[in-house]
Every structure is written in C-alpha cells, then in structure tokens.
Scaffold this motif. Sequence first.
Motif, mmCIF file in Angstrom:
data_model
loop_
_atom_site.group_PDB
_atom_site.id
_atom_site.type_symbol
_atom_site.label_atom_id
_atom_site.label_comp_id
_atom_site.label_asym_id
_atom_site.label_seq_id
_atom_site.Cartn_x
_atom_site.Cartn_y
_atom_site.Cartn_z
ATOM 1 N N HIS A 106 0.819 -1.213 0.000
ATOM 2 C CA HIS A 106 0.000 0.000 0.000
ATOM 3 C C HIS A 106 0.851 1.260 0.000
ATOM 4 C CE1 HIS A 106 1.088 -0.555 4.164
ATOM 5 N NE2 HIS A 106 0.648 0.649 4.471
ATOM 6 N N LEU A 121 4.497 5.226 -6.423
ATOM 7 C CA LEU A 121 3.979 5.124 -7.786
ATOM 8 C C LEU A 121 4.867 5.847 -8.787
ATOM 9 C CD1 LEU A 121 0.225 5.726 -6.890
ATOM 10 C CD2 LEU A 121 1.338 3.533 -7.351
ATOM 11 N N LEU A 149 6.654 0.079 -9.648
ATOM 12 C CA LEU A 149 5.409 0.008 -10.403
ATOM 13 C C LEU A 149 5.640 -0.599 -11.781
ATOM 14 C CD1 LEU A 149 2.452 0.516 -10.931
ATOM 15 C CD2 LEU A 149 2.967 2.926 -11.378
ATOM 16 N N GLY A 194 0.150 0.799 -4.114
ATOM 17 C CA GLY A 194 0.287 2.214 -3.777
ATOM 18 C C GLY A 194 -0.970 2.889 -3.267
ATOM 19 N N ASN A 195 -0.898 4.215 -3.203
ATOM 20 C CA ASN A 195 -1.981 5.010 -2.646
ATOM 21 C C ASN A 195 -1.947 6.398 -3.282
ATOM 22 O OD1 ASN A 195 -3.631 6.593 -0.736
ATOM 23 N ND2 ASN A 195 -3.470 4.780 0.571
ATOM 24 N N LEU A 196 -3.116 6.899 -3.659
ATOM 25 C CA LEU A 196 -3.180 8.216 -4.299
ATOM 26 C C LEU A 196 -2.810 9.350 -3.352
ATOM 27 C CD1 LEU A 196 -6.405 7.939 -6.507
ATOM 28 C CD2 LEU A 196 -4.022 7.660 -7.202
ATOM 29 N N THR A 222 -5.237 1.470 -6.975
ATOM 30 C CA THR A 222 -4.549 1.776 -5.730
ATOM 31 C C THR A 222 -5.359 1.267 -4.538
ATOM 32 O OG1 THR A 222 -5.558 3.978 -5.612
ATOM 33 C CG2 THR A 222 -3.418 3.802 -6.728
ATOM 34 N N TYR A 223 -4.695 1.107 -3.407
ATOM 35 C CA TYR A 223 -5.362 0.575 -2.224
ATOM 36 C C TYR A 223 -6.516 1.454 -1.766
ATOM 37 C CZ TYR A 223 -2.210 -3.326 -1.213
ATOM 38 O OH TYR A 223 -1.527 -4.517 -1.256
#
Length: 215
Positions: free
Chosen positions: A95, A99, A116, A164-166, A197-198
Amino acid sequence: MKKFKKLLNEDKYFKSELDLLGNPSTENLWQTFFEKNTWIFGYGLNFVFSTNLEDKKIEQVVSGFSFNEYGKRVDSLLKTRGIISSLCFVEIKNHDTKLLNNRQYRADCWSVSNELSGAVSQIQKTVQKSITNLPTQNRINDSNGNPTNEIVYLYKPKAYLIVGNLSEFITEHGVNESKYSSFELFRQNTSSPEIITYDELFERAKFLLDNEINK
C-alpha cells in the motif's frame, strides 16, 4: 472494513499485525488479509464479481504446468462469477509502494517508479506464460486431487495490479497535478493490467457494502 482502514492508515497497527504474523513481508500481510476477505476483490474489480476457485487459496501456481500442479505463482488467481466462469489474475504489492520516482524525468513529467513498472511487467509475463501453458478449458481439482466439477476458461484473461496510494499526490495545499496526471496518463494507457490503488479498492468496497447494508 474497519481492519482494512486501519491497515491503510495506522502505521502502528500495521506493524502490530506484522508482528502477530511473525513479521512477514508487508506483501504477505496483505496476501493474508485478502485471503480472508476475498469479497473485497469481488466488489472492487471492475464491478465484475470475482471469487476464488473452489477449495483453492487465492495465491496459486499458474505457469510451468498448471495451477492444479506447480509452476509460477500469482498473488491471486480468481474466477468471474456467472453461468460461465473465466480466470483473472491479481498481483498484490504494498500500500505504500511509490507510484512515481522522486525526481522529474523532464519538466512537468514524472516517470513511474521502478517498483510500479516492474510489477506491471511481472503480471504481464505471468499472464503470457499462463496463456502459453494452460488449456482454454480447465477442470479444477481439490487439494487431494479430486475433481470439483468446476470448469473455468482461459482466453485473454483480465489482470489487475493492486499497488500504492493516491495520497502520494496530496500536498499540504492540495493535489500535485503534475505528478497525478503523469500517473493517471500512464495507467489509462496501460490496458493490462488494470492498476488499482489501495485507497480506490477500499472506497469501491465501502461504497458497495454501504449500499448493500442500506437496502
């Protein structure tokens, strides 16, 4: 959903869960969580309901010979639900995987991180090998080798990458549009796998679960 949210947002809680499992890799922790909550994939991936194979863990061997025997492992091997079922593939990364790289490639242009791009290549290769090594019609056996009367098909399978996560693009004063657009353009032009993304997976599952509860 509460545990999902805490794993995403509370570092101390995440570390305590790692310790409970004997301090595995973070990917293994997510693997264990999704193994117990496969419905999240079902609600979250393109809104096509997906589930694990009968009597199978979601992590499966998918090339070399077949997922009924041995070969290359994929983090999650799922099937679509309907009158006819097809295989689909999910690669699970962390998570907090970055990115984008930390430095701009050119002005207003950020390249995706090695993690990524490597993950995209990894699942693309897994799918390609699976198409090469598996038949189009697969009859499933249980852990003892007994047929389950389950048949799944493999043509051009869907593939997903959870990574990942935004929040990576959120600054103190708003969204870094240069970074976000670089990531968004990359994934919109990547037809397979679909990159999720998570935080997006969490919100999709939460939305559908909330609507189910409120019916």
